[in-house]
Write a protein that holds these residues in place. Structure first.
Motif, PDB file in Angstrom:
ATOM      1  N   LYS A  25       0.776  -1.243  -0.041  1.00  0.00           N
ATOM      2  CA  LYS A  25       0.061   0.051   0.151  1.00  0.00           C
ATOM      3  C   LYS A  25       0.814   1.288   0.063  1.00  0.00           C
ATOM      4  CE  LYS A  25      -2.783   1.689   3.369  1.00  0.00           C
ATOM      5  NZ  LYS A  25      -3.623   1.633   4.645  1.00  0.00           N
ATOM      6  N   ARG A  26       0.591   2.194  -0.918  1.00  0.00           N
ATOM      7  CA  ARG A  26       1.313   3.349  -0.923  1.00  0.00           C
ATOM      8  C   ARG A  26       1.155   4.337   0.250  1.00  0.00           C
ATOM      9  NH1 ARG A  26       1.399   7.884  -5.945  1.00  0.00           N
ATOM     10  NH2 ARG A  26       1.981   9.715  -4.176  1.00  0.00           N
ATOM     11  N   LYS A  27       1.898   5.055   1.006  1.00  0.00           N
ATOM     12  CA  LYS A  27       1.674   5.794   2.121  1.00  0.00           C
ATOM     13  C   LYS A  27       1.285   7.176   1.742  1.00  0.00           C
ATOM     14  CE  LYS A  27       4.889   3.272   4.561  1.00  0.00           C
ATOM     15  NZ  LYS A  27       6.074   3.299   5.824  1.00  0.00           N
ATOM     16  N   ARG A  28       0.294   7.509   2.616  1.00  0.00           N
ATOM     17  CA  ARG A  28      -0.539   8.907   2.179  1.00  0.00           C
ATOM     18  C   ARG A  28       0.033   9.927   3.258  1.00  0.00           C
ATOM     19  NH1 ARG A  28      -5.544   6.599   3.020  1.00  0.00           N
ATOM     20  NH2 ARG A  28      -5.617   8.620   3.880  1.00  0.00           N
ATOM     21  N   LEU A  29       0.157  11.196   2.952  1.00  0.00           N
ATOM     22  CA  LEU A  29       0.484  12.157   3.934  1.00  0.00           C
ATOM     23  C   LEU A  29      -0.720  12.519   4.812  1.00  0.00           C
ATOM     24  CD1 LEU A  29       2.306  14.772   4.928  1.00  0.00           C
ATOM     25  CD2 LEU A  29       0.983  15.976   3.138  1.00  0.00           C
ATOM     26  N   ASP A  59      -2.524   9.967   6.166  1.00  0.00           N
ATOM     27  CA  ASP A  59      -2.663   8.747   6.976  1.00  0.00           C
ATOM     28  C   ASP A  59      -2.746   8.988   8.276  1.00  0.00           C
ATOM     29  OD1 ASP A  59      -2.982   6.283   8.168  1.00  0.00           O
ATOM     30  OD2 ASP A  59      -1.471   5.407   6.554  1.00  0.00           O
ATOM     31  N   PRO A  60      -4.090   8.792   8.966  1.00  0.00           N
ATOM     32  CA  PRO A  60      -3.767   9.035  10.569  1.00  0.00           C
ATOM     33  C   PRO A  60      -2.665   8.026  11.280  1.00  0.00           C
ATOM     34  CG  PRO A  60      -5.780   8.303   9.959  1.00  0.00           C
ATOM     35  CD  PRO A  60      -5.053   8.554   8.993  1.00  0.00           C
ATOM     36  N   ASP A  61      -2.723   7.197  10.759  1.00  0.00           N
ATOM     37  CA  ASP A  61      -1.605   5.971  11.433  1.00  0.00           C
ATOM     38  C   ASP A  61      -0.040   6.148  10.925  1.00  0.00           C
ATOM     39  OD1 ASP A  61      -3.957   5.124  12.829  1.00  0.00           O
ATOM     40  OD2 ASP A  61      -4.430   3.923  11.233  1.00  0.00           O
ATOM     41  N   LEU A  62       0.193   7.054  10.075  1.00  0.00           N
ATOM     42  CA  LEU A  62       1.471   7.070   9.603  1.00  0.00           C
ATOM     43  C   LEU A  62       2.456   7.603  10.725  1.00  0.00           C
ATOM     44  CD1 LEU A  62       3.223   7.066   6.746  1.00  0.00           C
ATOM     45  CD2 LEU A  62       2.780   9.420   6.761  1.00  0.00           C
ATOM     46  N   PRO A  63       3.466   6.827  11.051  1.00  0.00           N
ATOM     47  CA  PRO A  63       4.384   7.630  11.931  1.00  0.00           C
ATOM     48  C   PRO A  63       5.164   8.649  11.466  1.00  0.00           C
ATOM     49  CG  PRO A  63       4.567   5.142  11.868  1.00  0.00           C
ATOM     50  CD  PRO A  63       3.969   5.682  10.577  1.00  0.00           C
ATOM     51  N   LEU A  64       5.473   9.752  12.367  1.00  0.00           N
ATOM     52  CA  LEU A  64       6.156  10.712  12.016  1.00  0.00           C
ATOM     53  C   LEU A  64       7.670  10.415  11.404  1.00  0.00           C
ATOM     54  CD1 LEU A  64       5.533  13.042  15.244  1.00  0.00           C
ATOM     55  CD2 LEU A  64       4.342  13.306  12.834  1.00  0.00           C
ATOM     56  N   GLU A  65       8.290   9.610  11.803  1.00  0.00           N
ATOM     57  CA  GLU A  65       9.435   9.265  11.185  1.00  0.00           C
ATOM     58  C   GLU A  65       9.240   9.030   9.770  1.00  0.00           C
ATOM     59  OE1 GLU A  65      13.004   6.228  12.618  1.00  0.00           O
ATOM     60  OE2 GLU A  65      11.198   5.219  12.204  1.00  0.00           O
ATOM     61  N   ASP A  66       8.273   8.005   9.458  1.00  0.00           N
ATOM     62  CA  ASP A  66       8.149   7.700   8.193  1.00  0.00           C
ATOM     63  C   ASP A  66       7.659   9.137   7.261  1.00  0.00           C
ATOM     64  OD1 ASP A  66       8.460   5.154   8.782  1.00  0.00           O
ATOM     65  OD2 ASP A  66       6.441   4.553   8.606  1.00  0.00           O
ATOM     66  N   LEU A  67       6.855   9.955   7.929  1.00  0.00           N
ATOM     67  CA  LEU A  67       6.215  11.175   7.010  1.00  0.00           C
ATOM     68  C   LEU A  67       7.540  11.961   6.789  1.00  0.00           C
ATOM     69  CD1 LEU A  67       3.328  13.324   8.164  1.00  0.00           C
ATOM     70  CD2 LEU A  67       5.705  14.439   7.858  1.00  0.00           C
TER      71      LEU A  67
END
Length: 72
Positions: free
Chosen positions: A2-6, A8-16
């Protein structure tokens, strides 16, 4: 995968911040200590906004603006 989205409420800050480093100044402008924090692999934008008393929707808007600045 799955492609990550800016937004995404579950996206860790490190990944963002790794995927979109142009968002880092937004955190710094708000004097947030998230950049380089040892907890940022586990915190999300929502967590950070709660910690700093920021409006989540407005902060997501600022992050999106950092990726697509308005023409001057």
């Amino acid at each position: 995968m799955k492609r990550k989205r800016l937004d995404d409420p579950d996206l860790p800050l490190e990944d963002l911040m790794a995927m979109w480093p142009e968002t880092i100044p937004v955190f710094l402008r708000h004097k947030m200590l998230c950049v380089g924090c040892l907890v940022n692999p586990f915190h999300t934008v929502i967590d950070a906004c709660l910690e700093y008393g920021l409006n989540v929707d407005d902060f997501f808007d600022e992050l999106a603006e950092a990726l697509n600045p308005a023409p001057q």
